[in-house]
Design an enzyme around this catalytic site. Structure first.
Site, PDB file in Angstrom:
ATOM      1  N   GLU A  73      -8.067  28.127 -10.443  1.00  0.00           N
ATOM      2  CA  GLU A  73      -7.394  27.653 -11.657  1.00  0.00           C
ATOM      3  C   GLU A  73      -5.869  27.830 -11.572  1.00  0.00           C
ATOM      4  O   GLU A  73      -5.225  28.304 -12.508  1.00  0.00           O
ATOM      5  CB  GLU A  73      -7.953  28.358 -12.895  1.00  0.00           C
TER       6      GLU A  73
ATOM      7  N   ASP B  34     -19.781  29.439 -15.796  1.00  0.00           N
ATOM      8  CA  ASP B  34     -18.728  30.156 -16.508  1.00  0.00           C
ATOM      9  C   ASP B  34     -19.208  30.752 -17.833  1.00  0.00           C
ATOM     10  O   ASP B  34     -18.849  30.252 -18.892  1.00  0.00           O
ATOM     11  CB  ASP B  34     -17.553  29.186 -16.761  1.00  0.00           C
TER      12      ASP B  34
ATOM     13  N   GLU C  37     -15.975  34.413 -25.553  1.00  0.00           N
ATOM     14  CA  GLU C  37     -15.331  33.105 -25.384  1.00  0.00           C
ATOM     15  C   GLU C  37     -16.276  31.941 -25.683  1.00  0.00           C
ATOM     16  O   GLU C  37     -15.946  31.038 -26.442  1.00  0.00           O
ATOM     17  CB  GLU C  37     -14.785  32.967 -23.959  1.00  0.00           C
TER      18      GLU C  37
END
Ligand code: GCW
Length: 723
Positions: A329, A408, A436
């Site tokens: 990323e 993820d 998240e």
């Protein structure tokens, strides 16, 4: 330490005591304790007991070196007359022990020499020692005895007695040895020093600001850090990484000219046996101006890391090590120099090795600039494809830190195949405590049942070892890592019930086979101690109803059958079914008018199933044997595909989304009944959050159901209204 407040409510400093309210120390604080042991961690134990005694009228005598040494604290000091004590906490090496402790120790040693030794949590007895961080607890002749070989063990033993409460001083109990299954039990903070323009002070933080950093600097008052360390010790966590794995400019300097900040945090955590780790920028030698390259095989680069690391250990002698997100990323890494992850990790491992430090090298590496038109690229494959070929190449102080699933942190994913693919590498399991993808601490989502499933998964089938055995193995295991959900919020975690996730992470890292409902029960008992006029039994029952299966509820009203990622892009909160469908992130569901799901089979798909050893490579490959909850992770199926329970995929989508919302509504009403059983402010905070959870769950239900009704044209068999 902060002065105490009323049980269960924010103390005068505005901080909720979480699972360590004063009331939890009443049983110890009202009794007579002997503490035998020197050093700073034993000092922490003494401080804890003395503070409880000051509050509840008991006494504590500390003998640092042995029986002739020591001073008493507290009112009724029976130690002057030689006892009796109700509680003895002693290091095995601290001189001759009082008779009852000696008897417990002798009994323990005899029993562990024999095969049918005392009950052990975590692993089997291989020696007669209690072990690093471990303790033995027993009650004999009216005395509760805690013995440890190290002061850290005494501290953990003290918190064990706190958990037992009055029960610790009841009936006699045979010696039990407890010690952590995993040596490294770490929380990673994704905290930024400087507020990031997009991610803020804490990346994916849902509990206010950072307890360490504020607006580009270390916080002036680190009282909160010490209180955090204390909470961590009480649930078994022993390491913390203090900054985000995405290391920006200000954070890169923590390694050098801002090292003093890290040392100051380490000073506050050390009394609780918690070591500090640092996330580092792989390109730091370049960024900080010392070298012409960050090539891991370059001599200047190697010398730079060696020198910098030496200075880190001069400032923080018990420093834990580095955490690295490389070539992921947008973070720099060894690929820029034509090197691989083993070259990169070994460079840092070499610098840390002389000091006993470790590198946590993250396996979260994938192409986030993928072409969505290209059906052959599969993000789920990435970590294995990058790392499995490197097995055997990492130095032994490298720990490969692997997210629990191949994508993820979705609410339902299979276990990452990387965990079973690297027998010659130390592997740590990374869990996301911060919510998240599981409701961002506005939704109740008790994550321990999911983690427990992951830890119990047996990659080679029922006869082989489980994930917990692999990551917690004494020599080869890398331990457990959780991404912390704590911040400067008065309740620590935004949602007060999200405290249970932080607590459960620590408890599972210590003892991975613990029952999640039992951990929750323990958390409830500590956090909401019985107090005058409050019906703790009712509260306990209601909290179990609300929380035990809250993760299942979350799964039901969000993305179905393991397909994942139907969240709104960027923020990752709330539904957006096609939000990621045509993006470069590699998170697709491929829904069309006929069906949905990702074909990851070897026969016709991306071949991801082949990354598992048998039997799972076969089970996941097979449309009929694949577990329903992962069906759409592994297969693209028509909407009429019949699940094992006889329902069709489309009907399952409708049913679970209606059911999930109904469950949230029931939980919300259940919570409303609990007003009066806890401080009003806490009750109100959760009540407000429930309103948001219900709103959001309805949005999920309606968007997902409407989306699939419109795609498939298949009506709900029960004729419910779908917008
Ligand atoms: O889940 C993703 C998050 C990123 C995070 C990344 C990672 C720290 O959306 O915010 O970056 O994972 O784990 O590195």
């Amino acid at each position: 330490m902060t002065p105490p407040g009323p049980p269960g409510s924010p103390d005068p400093y505005g901080v909720h005591p979480a699972w360590l309210p004063d009331e939890a120390f009443r049983p110890i604080g009202s009794r007579r304790t002997l503490l035998r042991g020197g050093g700073p961690l034993a000092g922490t134990v003494h401080e804890e007991v003395a503070r409880a005694c000051a509050r509840y009228g008991g006494s504590v005598r500390r003998q640092a070196a042995g029986p002739d040494d020591g001073a008493a604290t507290g009112g009724d000091d029976r130690a002057e007359t030689g006892g009796p004590y109700d509680l003895m906490l002693a290091l095995t090496a601290a001189g001759p022990l009082p008779a009852v402790a000696e008897a417990v120790l002798a009994g323990f040693r005899r029993a562990s020499a024999a095969d049918d030794g005392p009950a052990v949590e975590g692993r089997s007895i291989e020696d007669a020692g209690i072990g690093e961080e471990g303790y033995v607890v027993a009650r004999r002749d009216g005395v509760t005895v805690v013995l440890a070989d190290s002061a850290a063990g005494l501290l953990y033993g003290l918190f064990h007695v706190v958990r037992l409460g009055e029960e610790a001083f009841g009936a006699e109990r045979p010696a039990e040895r407890h010690r952590p299954a995993a040596r490294l039990r770490m929380l990673d903070h994704w905290d930024n020093v400087a507020v990031h323009p997009v991610m803020g002070q804490v990346e994916r933080g849902y509990a206010g600001g950072s307890i360490f950093w504020r607006d580009g600097a270390l916080r002036d008052d680190l009282t909160r850090v010490a209180a955090y360390g204390r909470l961590l010790a009480a649930c078994g966590v022993n390491a913390v990484a203090v900054n985000n794995v995405n290391v920006h400019a200000a954070e890169t300097r923590l390694l050098t000219d801002r090292l003093g900040d890290v040392a100051a945090i380490a000073d506050r955590l050390r009394p609780y046996g918690v070591r500090v780790h640092l996330s580092v920028n792989f390109a730091a030698p370049l960024a900080l101006g010392g070298t012409a390259t960050a090539d891991p095989l370059d001599e200047d680069v190697r010398a730079w890391w060696a020198a910098v690391t030496t200075r880190v250990y001069e400032a923080i002698p018990d420093f834990g090590g580095y955490v690295v997100k490389a070539d992921s990323e947008g973070q720099p890494g060894p690929y820029a120099y034509g090197r691989d992850h083993a070259d990169g990790a070994n460079l840092l491992a070499g610098a840390l090795a002389p000091f006993g430090g470790v590198v946590h090298w993250r396996a979260f590496v994938y192409n986030h600039r993928q072409d969505w038109r290209d059906r052959s690229t599969d993000r789920a494959r990435a970590a294995y494809d990058h790392f499995a070929p490197l097995d055997g190449r990492f130095r032994d102080n490298v720990i490969l830190q692997v997210k629990h699933g191949p994508i993820d942190f979705q609410v339902r994913e299979p276990v990452s195949p990387v965990i079973a693919a690297m027998p010659r590498t130390r592997v740590a399991l990374e869990l996301q405590v911060t919510q998240e993808y599981t409701g961002q601490q506005r939704h109740v989502c008790y994550l321990a049942p999911m983690w427990s499933e992951v830890l119990g998964f047996r990659p080679w089938g029922p006869a082989g070892p489980g994930v917990a055995d692999i990551v917690a193995g004494d020599v080869a295991g890398g331990g457990l890592v959780g991404v912390s959900n704590a911040g400067d919020d008065p309740y620590w975690t935004g949602h007060p019930l999200a405290q249970a996730n932080l607590y459960a992470f620590g408890r599972l890292a210590w003892a991975p086979s613990s029952d999640p409902a039992a951990i929750l029960d323990e958390w409830i008992g500590l956090t909401f101690p019985p107090s005058a006029g409050r019906d703790q039994g009712r509260l306990r029952e209601a909290l179990h109803e609300i929380m035990d299966d809250s993760c299942g509820t979350y799964e039901r009203y969000t993305a179905p059958l393991g397909v994942g990622f139907m969240v709104r892009p960027g923020r990752h909160y709330g539904p957006d079914v096609d939000g990621y469908e045509y993006t470069p992130w590699g998170t697709y569901h491929f829904a069309d008018r006929d069906g949905v799901g990702v074909d990851r089979t070897r026969a016709t798909g991306t071949g991801f199933t082949g990354q598992y050893p048998p039997p799972w490579s076969e089970v996941y490959e097979s449309l009929t044997r694949c577990p329903d909850e992962l069906l759409l992770f592994f297969h693209h199926v028509p909407y009429g595909h019949v699940l094992h329970d006889g329902s069709t995929v489309i009907q399952h989508i409708y049913d679970t989304h209606f059911a999930g919302v109904e469950e949230v509504e029931r939980a919300r009403l259940r919570w409303a009944e609990l007003a009066g059983l806890m401080p009003a402010s806490l009750h109100a905070r959760v009540r407000e959050l429930f309103a948001e959870q219900l709103r959001c769950a309805e949005e999920w239900r309606d968007q997902v159901n409407a989306y699939f009704l419109r795609k498939s044209g298949v009506p709900d068999a029960q004729g419910r209204r779908i917008p």
